[in-house]
Design a protein around this motif. Structure first.
Motif, PDB file in Angstrom:
ATOM      1  N   ASN A  55       0.815  -1.214   0.000  1.00 29.01           N
ATOM      2  CA  ASN A  55       0.000   0.000   0.000  1.00 29.01           C
ATOM      3  C   ASN A  55       0.849   1.265   0.000  1.00 29.01           C
ATOM      4  O   ASN A  55       0.342   2.357  -0.206  1.00 29.01           O
ATOM      5  CB  ASN A  55      -0.957  -0.005   1.189  1.00 29.01           C
ATOM      6  CG  ASN A  55      -0.219  -0.085   2.520  1.00 29.01           C
ATOM      7  OD1 ASN A  55       0.997  -0.240   2.551  1.00 29.01           O
ATOM      8  ND2 ASN A  55      -0.975  -0.001   3.620  1.00 29.01           N
ATOM      9  N   GLU A  56       2.141   1.115   0.309  1.00 25.86           N
ATOM     10  CA  GLU A  56       3.040   2.263   0.275  1.00 25.86           C
ATOM     11  C   GLU A  56       3.657   2.465  -1.109  1.00 25.86           C
ATOM     12  O   GLU A  56       4.318   3.473  -1.342  1.00 25.86           O
ATOM     13  CB  GLU A  56       4.179   2.081   1.293  1.00 25.86           C
ATOM     14  CG  GLU A  56       3.731   2.064   2.742  1.00 25.86           C
ATOM     15  CD  GLU A  56       3.317   3.447   3.230  1.00 25.86           C
ATOM     16  OE1 GLU A  56       3.611   4.442   2.534  1.00 25.86           O
ATOM     17  OE2 GLU A  56       2.710   3.537   4.302  1.00 25.86           O
ATOM     18  N   MET A  57       3.468   1.493  -1.990  1.00 34.77           N
ATOM     19  CA  MET A  57       4.099   1.536  -3.297  1.00 34.77           C
ATOM     20  C   MET A  57       3.117   2.042  -4.343  1.00 34.77           C
ATOM     21  O   MET A  57       1.908   1.839  -4.258  1.00 34.77           O
ATOM     22  CB  MET A  57       4.607   0.142  -3.685  1.00 34.77           C
ATOM     23  CG  MET A  57       5.486  -0.535  -2.625  1.00 34.77           C
ATOM     24  SD  MET A  57       6.934   0.428  -2.171  1.00 34.77           S
ATOM     25  CE  MET A  57       7.807   0.442  -3.714  1.00 34.77           C
ATOM     26  N   GLU A  58       3.669   2.673  -5.344  1.00 31.80           N
ATOM     27  CA  GLU A  58       2.869   3.198  -6.446  1.00 31.80           C
ATOM     28  C   GLU A  58       3.526   2.773  -7.775  1.00 31.80           C
ATOM     29  O   GLU A  58       4.738   2.866  -7.936  1.00 31.80           O
ATOM     30  CB  GLU A  58       2.795   4.722  -6.374  1.00 31.80           C
ATOM     31  CG  GLU A  58       1.938   5.341  -7.485  1.00 31.80           C
ATOM     32  CD  GLU A  58       1.905   6.856  -7.429  1.00 31.80           C
ATOM     33  OE1 GLU A  58       1.282   7.457  -8.304  1.00 31.80           O
ATOM     34  OE2 GLU A  58       2.544   7.417  -6.505  1.00 31.80           O
ATOM     35  N   GLY A  59       2.684   2.276  -8.659  1.00 35.25           N
ATOM     36  CA  GLY A  59       3.193   1.863  -9.957  1.00 35.25           C
ATOM     37  C   GLY A  59       3.929   0.537  -9.918  1.00 35.25           C
ATOM     38  O   GLY A  59       4.913   0.342 -10.640  1.00 35.25           O
ATOM     39  N   GLY A  60       3.530  -0.404  -9.062  1.00 36.09           N
ATOM     40  CA  GLY A  60       4.170  -1.720  -8.975  1.00 36.09           C
ATOM     41  C   GLY A  60       5.127  -1.794  -7.793  1.00 36.09           C
ATOM     42  O   GLY A  60       5.768  -0.810  -7.430  1.00 36.09           O
ATOM     43  N   HIS A  61       5.215  -2.971  -7.203  1.00 32.26           N
ATOM     44  CA  HIS A  61       6.054  -3.131  -6.005  1.00 32.26           C
ATOM     45  C   HIS A  61       7.052  -4.296  -6.139  1.00 32.26           C
ATOM     46  O   HIS A  61       7.554  -4.782  -5.135  1.00 32.26           O
ATOM     47  CB  HIS A  61       5.164  -3.355  -4.773  1.00 32.26           C
ATOM     48  CG  HIS A  61       4.198  -4.488  -4.940  1.00 32.26           C
ATOM     49  ND1 HIS A  61       4.535  -5.801  -4.730  1.00 32.26           N
ATOM     50  CD2 HIS A  61       2.891  -4.476  -5.325  1.00 32.26           C
ATOM     51  CE1 HIS A  61       3.490  -6.564  -4.963  1.00 32.26           C
ATOM     52  NE2 HIS A  61       2.467  -5.780  -5.328  1.00 32.26           N
ATOM     53  N   GLY A  62       7.339  -4.711  -7.377  1.00 32.33           N
ATOM     54  CA  GLY A  62       8.318  -5.771  -7.562  1.00 32.33           C
ATOM     55  C   GLY A  62       8.893  -5.763  -8.970  1.00 32.33           C
ATOM     56  O   GLY A  62       8.344  -5.134  -9.882  1.00 32.33           O
ATOM     57  N   PHE A  63      10.035  -6.484  -9.171  1.00 30.04           N
ATOM     58  CA  PHE A  63      10.671  -6.568 -10.486  1.00 30.04           C
ATOM     59  C   PHE A  63      11.586  -7.797 -10.502  1.00 30.04           C
ATOM     60  O   PHE A  63      11.949  -8.357  -9.454  1.00 30.04           O
ATOM     61  CB  PHE A  63      11.457  -5.288 -10.803  1.00 30.04           C
ATOM     62  CG  PHE A  63      12.467  -4.913  -9.738  1.00 30.04           C
ATOM     63  CD1 PHE A  63      13.773  -5.395  -9.792  1.00 30.04           C
ATOM     64  CD2 PHE A  63      12.096  -4.086  -8.672  1.00 30.04           C
ATOM     65  CE1 PHE A  63      14.705  -5.040  -8.830  1.00 30.04           C
ATOM     66  CE2 PHE A  63      13.025  -3.740  -7.704  1.00 30.04           C
ATOM     67  CZ  PHE A  63      14.332  -4.220  -7.776  1.00 30.04           C
TER      68      PHE A  63
END
Length: 276
Positions: free
Chosen positions: A106-114
């Protein structure tokens, strides 16, 4: 509802929306696009940037084919944060594809992994065969050095003429002292001193006269007869008796001397036994 009322309601709604707080968000930037190289002995890692509007604790979970490899946490502050992910846990040589997940979502914007491609290379020092080869080489060098030192004659330091002369004199003095010690007789004991003193006090026995050869004796008698003046029968008889008496006296004296010497020897022997 007239136009004035509509404008008033719209102004109230806009004011209410302005009072509602807008949620802050964090954005991942500069994630690795190429292959990350990692040493299987020294490890390695990669960096990525996280832009955040507030502070929170970031959890980074690394997985490979659904298997969790590592979980790392970071403190995020407002602004730009450089996150360094450690990949020291990866020791299997070869190419790997890992998944990096950042939470809370919920703190991330535009994806939270790669995803990240990782190539794990082998360090030469991680192979035990290398250490074995190094040990063998060291042992060979030590053996060669020992043989070389043993076969090489020791070089004596250069000395001046005065030093050589002093050394030669010292060696000669040492040899003379050693020879003198060898030739030195042991000191006589007290008992031996007493015996030697007593033996010196005793008169030496008359040395037996060596029997003269018959021919020599006969020639000397003839010479004496020729040189001797002619004597009467009575004078010759008296001379003969005197010679016999002298011989008897000499014989008696010799016996008494031998007897006294034997008595002294027996007396010394008896005293020695008493002392023991």
């Amino acid at each position: 509802m007239n136009c004035k009322q509509i404008i008033a309601v719209s102004a109230v709604v806009l004011f209410a929306l302005m009072l509602v707080p807008v949620a802050d968000a964090a954005t991942i930037e500069n994630s690795p696009s190429g292959t990350v190289e990692v040493d299987n002995m020294n490890g390695g890692g990669f960096d990525f940037t996280l832009q955040s509007d507030n502070s929170f604790e970031l959890t980074v979970t690394i997985t490979e084919n659904g298997r969790e490899l590592s979980v790392q946490t970071f403190n995020v502050t407002p602004g730009e944060n450089v996150i360094h992910v450690d990949l020291g846990m990866m020791t299997s040589v070869g190419n790997h594809t890992i998944r990096v997940e950042c939470t809370p979502a919920n703190e991330m914007e535009g994806g939270h992994g790669f995803n990240v491609n990782v190539e794990v290379t082998q360090n030469i020092l991680s192979n035990w065969a290398v250490y074995g080869a190094i040990a063998v080489v060291v042992i060979i060098i030590v053996i060669f050095a020992y043989i070389k030192m043993r076969d090489t004659p020791k070089v004596k330091p250069e000395m001046t003429f005065e030093e050589l002369e002093a050394q030669r004199k010292a060696e000669m003095a040492a040899k003379a002292d050693k020879k003198q010690k060898k030739e030195k007789t042991p000191a006589p004991t007290t008992e031996r001193k007493r015996y030697v003193a007593k033996s010196e006090e005793q008169p030496k026995a008359a040395e037996p006269k060596v029997a003269e050869e018959p021919k020599v004796k006969e020639s000397r008698l003839l010479e004496r007869k020729e040189k001797a003046p002619k004597m009467t029968f009575e004078e010759l008889e008296a001379q003969k008796q005197a010679e016999k008496a002298k011989k008897a006296a000499d014989k008696e004296k010799k016996k008494s001397s031998d007897k006294s010497e034997r008595e002294r020897y027996l007396e010394e022997k008896r005293k020695k036994k008493e002392q023991e």
